[in-house]
Every structure is written in structure tokens, then in C-alpha cells.
Scaffold this active site. Structure first.
Site, PDB file in Angstrom:
ATOM      1  N   THR A 148       1.156  -1.158  -0.011  1.00  0.00           N
ATOM      2  CA  THR A 148       0.125  -0.438   0.027  1.00  0.00           C
ATOM      3  C   THR A 148       0.948   1.683   0.257  1.00  0.00           C
ATOM      4  OG1 THR A 148      -1.561  -0.935   1.248  1.00  0.00           O
ATOM      5  CG2 THR A 148      -1.942   1.080   1.351  1.00  0.00           C
ATOM      6  N   ASP A 149       1.987   1.296   0.738  1.00  0.00           N
ATOM      7  CA  ASP A 149       2.620   2.107   0.869  1.00  0.00           C
ATOM      8  C   ASP A 149       3.252   2.481  -0.682  1.00  0.00           C
ATOM      9  OD1 ASP A 149       2.754   3.273   3.006  1.00  0.00           O
ATOM     10  OD2 ASP A 149       4.048   1.725   4.181  1.00  0.00           O
TER      11      ASP A 149
END
Length: 394
Positions: free
Chosen positions: A228-229
Site C-alpha cells: 500500500t505504501d
């Protein structure tokens, strides 16, 4: 080969200090993004200039999402000036082990500092670094001077925090009307969660990714890397490039709002579409695919293979040319993908029995040239394709 070089000097000012640390500079990664030396018609080598040459970026980000976006921009030639907290720098500098060896040429003034974490080095190549305490008037003035000459500012503070310091979008646009201001946060600039800190693993759980990751009969599982990052960093990187093109037309800067929560929801792709269109809620399938069979990891005699037959033609090749089981392609239970999905377990058991008759090398030889089976690797770097591309980039 990785080359270790010291961060370049050039921003000395009162209230600011270079960290005296070291970053890994990897020309091969830059080259792999398409900016290789081309050969002209007369045979002379012609180097293509990096597209973001002369673009200056003030980087107020830390940890992963923000540094990923600014690193990609640095790879494309931007001059990225990373602003770090004076006492410890980016949090990930101290996330050890593992870490890089301390360079023999390290200045004496940095002898008290810990070695550089592999995590930090992974997302901070090709940047310059400066420590500034912009909670002080002197530090704030230094930062404003940098902003005045910058093309882009990227930050990942909790929404509203920089406004309190006089460094929000409305403050910075007065300093530099052409500034592109990119904010990366957990949940965005609006909504009830806007003040919440954003962590990859929390967003994975909250935005649905963890619910669909793992084996059907086991608890939800996080992905092996902070996807996600990283995805948020990619979205931010693309948005900044688009904003630079927009500025060429308007002459004005703009504010980009990029956040982990919306990135992960967008990243659900067909899983979200299945729910929106058909009301079908996703479940965990391990390595299998909810809509394609066979498309998963299978055991063989001495290991595992990932097989992905994404259409009926590939399944026919699998049955006739690789397994020597032509009856599978005409079996009504497996004649098309919808039938194979409906009879998933029967087909999976059948394929498993076939694969268990031989070892991995035997099956890799059988699959050679077909393109939809690969052995499972513990890490990608020893892969022949990886090494070939790395060496060609060098």
C-alpha cells in the site's frame, strides 16, 4: 555493481547541517527505466538526457510512501533535497539489521551515527540530504528559501500540521506560485479520519486487502511487502509528473492530495468491481484466482510450481502438449473456464496428481517456451532474467 558515494554538499546554511551519511547510488536502476545510450545512424553513441533535469524537489517525507515517490523522480533526473529531522534523520535510517557497511571515507563528525539501514537505502538513492529544524525561526527561513526556488514540494505530515507551522499549501503558494505541492497522508485532507496517522498494515486491513489475502481456512494475512505504501508512492510520482505537464500549460502550481486509504481501495481492482457490479463479496483463495482455473501454486515431486493458464487455448496446450492428457480438454467439467471454475477442486486434484509424478526440473523442461509456469523463488535477484537485465543496464 552498487556504488556507494557520499551525499553531495552544496546547501550549507545557518541552522542546517548535512547528515554526513551515505546513500547507495544505483545508475543501473536509472538506466532500466528506459534512458539508455542509443546508437545514431552513423554508429556514434548518443546519450538521452534525463527528463527531469533541472527540476528541484523539496522532500519533507519519511519512511516509505513519500520517499518512494521522490526516489523515482530522482531516478528521472530531478534534484531531490531530502529534509530530515536533526537528531535522528528519517526513521528508517535506524531500522537495523540489516545495514550497509560504514564507508572508510566517512567523516569523523559522523562517527557517532549508526550504520545505514538497508530499508532506508532502498528508497533514498540519488538524493541530497540536509537536516533542518524548521520549528525554529532560522530553520523555517531556510526551508522557505528552498521552497522559493523549488518546482515541487512533497510532504507526508498529518493533515493540518504544516499549516500550523506556516508551511501549508496556502502559505507555500504565496512564496512560489509555480510550486507543485504534493501531500501524502493516511486518509486524505478531508473526512472523519483525516487526522489519523496512516500505516501500511492498518490500511491493508481497513481497505480490504488483508481480507482477501491468505488461505481460505486461515486468518487474514498481510502482504509480504508494504504494497500500500509503495502503490501510494507510485500514484504520487505519476501525479507529480502530470502536474509538471499541467504547469507547462498554465504556468501555475497546484495541490495534490494522495493517500494510502484511497490508493488501496483503487488497488482492489476487479475485486471491488465484482462487488459493485455483481454484489459478490471477495474471499481468500491463497495463491488461487477466484475467476480463473488453473491459476495457482501446485506441488510437484521436489518443490512447487506456479501455473497460470489464463484462457481456454492455454488450458488445451497444458492438457495435450505438457501433461499428455488430451481427455482433459474435452471433459465437460473442464471444457471452458466457467466450467473449470465450477469444478475447481476436481481439476486442482487432477493436476496435482499429474505433477507429483515428476520433479520440478522435468516439468520446467516440459513447460519451456509456453510462458505460463515458473518455479517459486526465495528471492528475485538470482533469477536469470533479473541478472541479464541488470547486467545489460550496467
Amino acid at each position: 555493481m552498487f556504488r556507494v558515494s557520499r551525499l553531495r554538499p552544496g546547501l550549507k546554511a545557518s541552522g542546517a547541517a548535512f547528515s554526513g551519511r551515505f546513500v547507495v547510488k544505483t545508475p543501473a536502476f536509472t538506466a532500466r527505466r528506459g534512458f539508455r545510450t542509443e546508437v545514431s545512424e552513423d554508429g556514434a553513441g548518443q546519450t538521452i538526457p534525463l527528463p527531469l533535469k533541472d527540476i528541484r524537489i523539496v522532500d519533507l517525507t519519511r519512511v516509505l510512501a513519500g520517499p518512494t515517490s521522490t526516489m523515482l523522480l530522482a531516478d528521472l533526473g530531478a534534484d531531490v533535497i531530502k529534509i530530515e529531522e536533526p537528531s535522528r534523520g528519517d526513521d528508517t535510517r535506524s531500522w537495523i539489521p540489516p545495514h550497509a557497511p560504514i564507508a572508510q571515507t566517512a567523516p569523523e563528525s559522523s562517527s557517532h551515527l549508526p550504520p545505514e539501514a538497508a530499508y532506508f537505502l532502498a528508497v533514498n538513492r540519488n538524493k541530497r540530504s540536509i537536516t533542518v529544524n524548521f520549528k525554529t525561526p532560522e530553520g523555517l527561513e531556510i526551508l522557505r528559501e528552498l521552497i522559493k526556488k523549488a518546482d515541487v514540494l512533497v510532504e507526508n505530515f498529518v493533515p493540518g500540521k504544516l499549516d500550523e507551522m506556516g508551511l501549508g499549501w496556502n502559505d507555500c503558494r504565496k512564496i512560489n506560485g509555480r510550486l507543485i505541492y504534493a501531500s501524502i497522508s493516511g486518509y486524505g485532507q478531508t473526512g472523519p479520519y483525516r487526522k489519523h496517522a496512516g500505516y501500511d498494515v492498518v490500511i491493508e486491513g481497513e481497505a480490504g486487502l488483508m481480507h482477501i489475502t491468505g488461505e481460505p481456512d486461515r486468518p487474514p494475512c498481510k502482504v509480504g511487502v508494504a504494497v500500500t505504501d509503495i502503490s501510494t508512492g507510485l500514484y504520487a510520482h505519476g501525479s507529480i509528473l502530470a502536474a509538471l505537464l499541467s504547469r507547462q500549460q498554465t504556468g501555475k502550481g497546484l495541490w495534490i492530495d494522495c493517500n494510502l486509504f484511497e490508493t488501496q481501495i483503487a488497488g482492489l481492482a476487479n475485486i471491488a468491481s465484482n462487488y459493485l457490479i455483481a454484489g459478490k463479496e471477495a474471499a481468500r483463495h491463497g495463491t488461487a484466482h477466484p475467476s480463473i482455473v488453473p491459476y495457482q501454486v501446485f506441488p510437484c515431486k521436489d518443490g512447487f510450481l506456479m501455473i497460470g493458464a489464463g484462457n481456454d487455448k492455454q488450458f488445451r496446450v497444458l492438457a495435450t502438449k505438457i501433461f499428455n492428457r488430451p481427455e482433459l480438454q474435452t471433459d465437460p467439467r473442464f471444457v471452458n473456464n466457467a466450467a473449470r471454475v465450477a469444478n475447481r477442486q476436481v481439476l486442482v486434484d487432477t493436476i496435482t496428481d499429474i505433477l507429483m509424478e515428476h520433479d520440478r526440473d522435468y516439468w520446467l523442461e516440459r513447460f519451456t517456451g509456453q510462458g505460463y509456469v515458473h518455479p517459486l523463488s526465495s528471492f528475485v535477484l538470482p533469477n536469470p532474467q533479473t541478472m541479464t537485465e541488470f547486467l545489460s543496464a550496467q
